[in-house]
Design a protein around this motif. Structure first.
Motif, PDB file in Angstrom:
ATOM      1  N   SER A   1       0.625  -1.264   0.086  1.00  0.00           N
ATOM      2  CA  SER A   1       0.026   0.117   0.141  1.00  0.00           C
ATOM      3  C   SER A   1       0.695   1.228   0.113  1.00  0.00           C
ATOM      4  O   SER A   1       0.455   2.250  -0.457  1.00  0.00           O
ATOM      5  CB  SER A   1      -0.962  -0.028   1.255  1.00  0.00           C
ATOM      6  OG  SER A   1      -0.343  -0.235   2.374  1.00  0.00           O
ATOM      7  N   GLU A   2       2.077   1.266   0.690  1.00  0.00           N
ATOM      8  CA  GLU A   2       2.848   2.267   0.659  1.00  0.00           C
ATOM      9  C   GLU A   2       3.457   2.759  -0.624  1.00  0.00           C
ATOM     10  O   GLU A   2       3.654   3.893  -1.330  1.00  0.00           O
ATOM     11  CB  GLU A   2       4.132   2.271   1.755  1.00  0.00           C
ATOM     12  CG  GLU A   2       4.954   3.336   1.826  1.00  0.00           C
ATOM     13  CD  GLU A   2       4.270   4.863   2.393  1.00  0.00           C
ATOM     14  OE1 GLU A   2       4.586   5.564   2.098  1.00  0.00           O
ATOM     15  OE2 GLU A   2       3.498   4.541   3.058  1.00  0.00           O
TER      16      GLU A   2
ATOM     17  N   LYS B   1       0.777   4.181  -2.699  1.00  0.00           N
ATOM     18  CA  LYS B   1       0.425   5.691  -2.517  1.00  0.00           C
ATOM     19  C   LYS B   1       1.583   6.603  -3.167  1.00  0.00           C
ATOM     20  O   LYS B   1       1.473   7.566  -3.731  1.00  0.00           O
ATOM     21  CB  LYS B   1       0.675   5.664  -0.867  1.00  0.00           C
ATOM     22  CG  LYS B   1       0.242   7.071  -0.230  1.00  0.00           C
ATOM     23  CD  LYS B   1       0.524   7.146   1.130  1.00  0.00           C
ATOM     24  CE  LYS B   1       0.422   8.602   1.735  1.00  0.00           C
ATOM     25  NZ  LYS B   1       1.211   8.704   2.696  1.00  0.00           N
TER      26      LYS B   1
ATOM     27  N   ASN C   1       0.799   6.770  -6.934  1.00  0.00           N
ATOM     28  CA  ASN C   1      -0.302   7.570  -6.990  1.00  0.00           C
ATOM     29  C   ASN C   1       0.105   9.278  -6.891  1.00  0.00           C
ATOM     30  O   ASN C   1      -0.414  10.007  -7.597  1.00  0.00           O
ATOM     31  CB  ASN C   1      -1.280   7.202  -5.955  1.00  0.00           C
ATOM     32  CG  ASN C   1      -2.716   8.029  -6.219  1.00  0.00           C
ATOM     33  OD1 ASN C   1      -3.255   7.908  -7.436  1.00  0.00           O
ATOM     34  ND2 ASN C   1      -3.125   8.712  -5.269  1.00  0.00           N
ATOM     35  N   GLU C   2       0.906   9.441  -6.004  1.00  0.00           N
ATOM     36  CA  GLU C   2       1.582  10.979  -5.833  1.00  0.00           C
ATOM     37  C   GLU C   2       2.156  11.401  -6.985  1.00  0.00           C
ATOM     38  O   GLU C   2       1.987  12.649  -7.758  1.00  0.00           O
ATOM     39  CB  GLU C   2       2.685  10.891  -4.758  1.00  0.00           C
ATOM     40  CG  GLU C   2       1.680  10.925  -3.305  1.00  0.00           C
ATOM     41  CD  GLU C   2       2.762  10.803  -2.087  1.00  0.00           C
ATOM     42  OE1 GLU C   2       4.080  10.979  -2.527  1.00  0.00           O
ATOM     43  OE2 GLU C   2       2.412  10.598  -1.066  1.00  0.00           O
TER      44      GLU C   2
ATOM     45  N   HIS D   1      -5.584   4.139  -7.432  1.00  0.00           N
ATOM     46  CA  HIS D   1      -4.247   3.483  -6.837  1.00  0.00           C
ATOM     47  C   HIS D   1      -4.426   2.071  -6.086  1.00  0.00           C
ATOM     48  O   HIS D   1      -3.574   1.329  -6.082  1.00  0.00           O
ATOM     49  CB  HIS D   1      -3.500   4.743  -5.603  1.00  0.00           C
ATOM     50  CG  HIS D   1      -4.486   4.798  -4.655  1.00  0.00           C
ATOM     51  ND1 HIS D   1      -5.637   5.891  -4.527  1.00  0.00           N
ATOM     52  CD2 HIS D   1      -4.299   4.416  -3.262  1.00  0.00           C
ATOM     53  CE1 HIS D   1      -6.079   5.709  -3.331  1.00  0.00           C
ATOM     54  NE2 HIS D   1      -5.535   4.774  -2.567  1.00  0.00           N
TER      55      HIS D   1
END
Length: 192
Positions: free
Chosen positions: A17-18, A21, A24-25, A42
């Motif tokens: 998940s990190e 993230k 996605n940024e 994401h």
């Protein structure tokens, strides 16, 4: 494994998940430079290892058992997201993706999963394996897509995104939902 009617299934490399993230940024920044009509949620980022399509429950169960057995001794390994690319028409691509540095262990893992699915009776696509994380679909720019943009706006030139390949997931597709991929089984890789 629930109601299979009209559902599609696939095995994929799980992204932490990190990592999703961070990716996605970067995608939020890329949206202003790359006009694609649909950006992937994401939570749906993954690397497909074997696309099964629709499947009866007995074949899915057989595939899950065979995949679990075929990767039970595979160790976790690092991957590095390092570039952007496209599939489809060069002036108006249909798929926009990010990629990882070539890693033989990823290809080995894919071969194990792919062979297990074939043994379970699935007819799989024959195209060569091109690992990628789909981030957007369907170019809608008023100008033609320029391949030079991929390097020009590559957010990974300065710093790759490193993550650990830690497991394989069996996903079910829900076309009417966002995110649209539901994890229905996870097969962890060995951690040293």
């Amino acid at each position: 494994m629930g109601n299979q009617q009209n559902a599609h299934f696939f095995f994929a490399l799980k992204l932490p998940s990190e990592t999703k993230k961070k990716l996605n940024e970067h995608c939020e920044e890329l949206k202003g430079k790359f006009p694609f009509s649909r950006w992937v949620h994401h939570d749906d980022y993954h690397i497909t290892l074997a696309f099964l399509g629709s499947a009866p429950e007995d074949k899915l169960i057989a595939a899950a058992k065979l995949v679990a057995d075929s990767i039970k001794n595979v160790k976790s390994f690092p991957l590095f997201i390092n570039r952007l690319g496209v599939f489809g028409n060069e002036s108006a691509p249909r798929i926009f993706w990010s990629d990882t540095e070539r890693e033989e262990r990823l290809h080995y893992l894919r071969d194990q999963v792919f062979s297990a699915c074939k043994e379970a009776g699935f007819k799989l696509e024959k195209r060569p394996f091109k690992p990628h994380i789909t981030i957007a679909r369907k170019w809608i720019g008023s100008e033609n897509f320029q391949k030079s943009m991929l390097d020009q706006y590559n957010p990974f030139k300065e710093k790759t995104i490193e993550f650990s390949a830690s497991g394989v997931v069996l996903y079910r597709t829900h076309l009417d939902k966002t995110p649209k991929y539901e994890s229905i089984a996870i097969f962890p890789l060995l951690v040293e």
